[in-house]
Design an enzyme around this catalytic site. Sequence first.
Site, short mmCIF file in Angstrom:
data_model
loop_
_atom_site.label_atom_id
_atom_site.label_comp_id
_atom_site.label_asym_id
_atom_site.label_seq_id
_atom_site.Cartn_x
_atom_site.Cartn_y
_atom_site.Cartn_z
N HIS A 89 24.29 18.22 66.36
CA HIS A 89 25.51 17.55 66.36
C HIS A 89 25.31 16.05 65.98
CE1 HIS A 89 27.65 20.20 69.62
NE2 HIS A 89 26.83 20.80 68.72
N GLU A 130 26.20 13.16 66.90
CA GLU A 130 25.70 12.01 67.91
C GLU A 130 24.19 12.33 68.04
OE1 GLU A 130 29.34 13.80 69.53
OE2 GLU A 130 27.57 14.47 68.49
N CYS A 188 30.74 16.53 72.81
CA CYS A 188 30.53 17.86 73.68
C CYS A 188 29.75 17.38 75.14
CB CYS A 188 29.70 18.99 72.89
SG CYS A 188 27.90 18.66 72.94
N CYS A 205 25.87 16.55 74.44
CA CYS A 205 26.04 15.05 73.90
C CYS A 205 26.33 14.00 74.84
CB CYS A 205 26.62 15.16 72.67
SG CYS A 205 26.06 16.02 70.99
#
Length: 136
Positions: free
Chosen positions: A68, A70, A96, A99
Amino acid sequence: MNKLQYIQGITEAVSAKGTCDRAKVGAVFVNEELEILATGYNSSPIGFPTCDKEGHEMINEHCIRTIHGELNAILQAAKRGVPLKNSILFCTHSPCEICARHLVNLKIKQVYAKQIYSKEGEEILNKAGIIIKMWC
């Protein structure tokens, strides 16, 4: 164009590098003065096949081929020795659940998201007292 709009534009530009067409996600960490600390986008680990080239790797309706945005930004900051404590995250999609847990442990202050991706992630951030603001 003000500083917030400038960072939002950079976040959208970063997302264009994403390698999963299900959601091209951009993430930009900034300090209180809105100076960029780290950027990231969703992509496969270095040297691994990407969704754009090999297709999606799906488990429970989620593509797991990519890291991801992040987390890629967090890794970039770690490689460069840039602390993210008390930083602000701008992202095209809200974090999510996983994260969000990382962001709580980073002790970031705030998240600006263009759209909601995960209600679970939003709930975790709210429980931790991390402010989420939407931008469009």
